[in-house]
Design an enzyme around this catalytic site. Structure first.
Site, mmCIF file in Angstrom:
data_model
loop_
_atom_site.group_PDB
_atom_site.id
_atom_site.type_symbol
_atom_site.label_atom_id
_atom_site.label_comp_id
_atom_site.label_asym_id
_atom_site.label_seq_id
_atom_site.Cartn_x
_atom_site.Cartn_y
_atom_site.Cartn_z
ATOM 1 N N ASP A 38 0.662 -1.225 0.030
ATOM 2 C CA ASP A 38 -0.009 0.271 -0.053
ATOM 3 C C ASP A 38 0.956 1.147 -0.082
ATOM 4 O OD1 ASP A 38 -2.194 1.653 0.589
ATOM 5 O OD2 ASP A 38 -1.627 1.597 2.587
ATOM 6 N N ASP A 40 -0.136 5.166 1.138
ATOM 7 C CA ASP A 40 -0.572 6.092 1.950
ATOM 8 C C ASP A 40 -0.602 5.487 3.379
ATOM 9 O OD1 ASP A 40 -1.100 8.195 0.419
ATOM 10 O OD2 ASP A 40 -3.106 7.477 -0.030
#
Ligand code: TMP
Ligand code: MG
Length: 286
Positions: A38, A40
């Site tokens: 991922d 953020d």
């Protein structure tokens, strides 16, 4: 095994199991390994000096490309929906439609702002975006060992790419799957391309069918990194998976969410702003 796994930020439900997965991955060899991460709050910092760091969306929201009126509306959305995102008392089923609502409303607002493509680099440069400590080693090491890194993000691809480009780590082994902006001929944002990616539909299946990610399908040993329980399905499209080691960053609402993170991530990093542990794992695997 790996000394960093004794760091105070590290929690594991089953350290023995972690050791077995690691040994099995070492045996298979680094040419069978891929990293799916991922972006953020996983590759970027959650906070710095007590202040929250921005997500891809926040980088735009806080920039001078957005009118004051629109900023207010975006902030209202954040104040409404972020508490829902991290609310451990609600199920994913309950949260999913609300997250779609958040993304849809935010993207509608952004599209109204006539954002220009040629301003994005400046916006990122002037933002408080920060990759986690140790990012250089992380990206460089993967590149040097020809290990593919798939960044799977419900953020904004154009922004995310600019963050890693400006940090000098957008190497050729990095692939990005995210929400990309669509611009008209004069370079003004008119829409977001393709199917919306939000935090609860991160599955590799669809994207792998596009043919762009063929190599990723054939690397059956996966190091998965995320900060949300929605990130756990990011490797679903990998064929004939042999081993998966899941590392989860628990940044916020630690006490409420710790048990659910321990139940689903092999290694949980509590309020750890660094990539020290993932880097130690990568060094061990290569
Ligand atoms: P991800 O890290 O799982 O890819 O999700 C992106 C993050 O972006 C998620 O934590 C929520 C956040 N977000 C904003 O900060 N502002 C927004 O307008 C939207 C839609 C998402
Ligand atoms: Mg995240």
């Amino acid at each position: 095994m790996i000394p960093e796994l004794s760091n105070p930020s590290v929690c594991m439900r089953d350290p023995q199991r972690v050791q077995e997965i690691l040994q099995s991955m070492v045996k298979a060899g680094s040419n069978t390994v891929q990293v799916i991460s991922d972006f953020d709050m996983t590759l970027t910092r959650f906070a710095y000096n007590g202040k929250r760091c921005p997500t891809c969306h926040n980088i735009l929201d806080n920039s001078k490309l957005i009118s004051e009126e629109c900023k207010e509306k975006l902030k209202e959305l954040l104040n409404t929906y972020y508490p829902i995102e991290i609310d451990s008392s609600r199920s994913i089923e309950e949260k999913l439609p609300l997250m779609v609502e958040w993304w849809t409303k935010a993207h509608e607002l952004l599209v109204q702002q006539k954002i220009r493509k040629d301003m994005l680099a400046m916006v990122v440069r002037e933002s408080d975006a920060m990759l986690r400590e140790g990012y250089q080693l992380f990206f460089d090491h993967l590149y040097e060992h020809s290990i593919p890194l798939l960044i799977f993000s419900a953020g904004i691809g154009d922004i995310l790419e600019e963050v890693i480009r400006q940090a000098g780590v957008f190497h050729p082994n990095v692939k990005v799957f995210s929400n990309y902006m669509d611009f008209d001929d004069s370079g003004v944002l008119t829409a977001f391309k393709g199917e919306l990616i939000h935090i609860y539909n991160k599955r590799e299946g669809a994207l792998l069918n596009t043919g762009h990610f063929q190599e990723l399908r054939t690397r059956p040993n996966v190091l998965l990194m995320g900060d949300s329980l929605g990130d756990l399905t990011m490797a679903d499209g990998v064929q004939d998976m042999e081993n998966i080691l899941k590392i989860g960053f628990l940044n916020d609402k630690v006490e409420e969410r710790k048990q659910s993170y321990l139940d689903s991530y092999d290694i949980v990093l509590v309020k750890d702003e660094t990539l020290e542990v993932p880097n130690a794992v990568l060094l061990y695997l290569t």
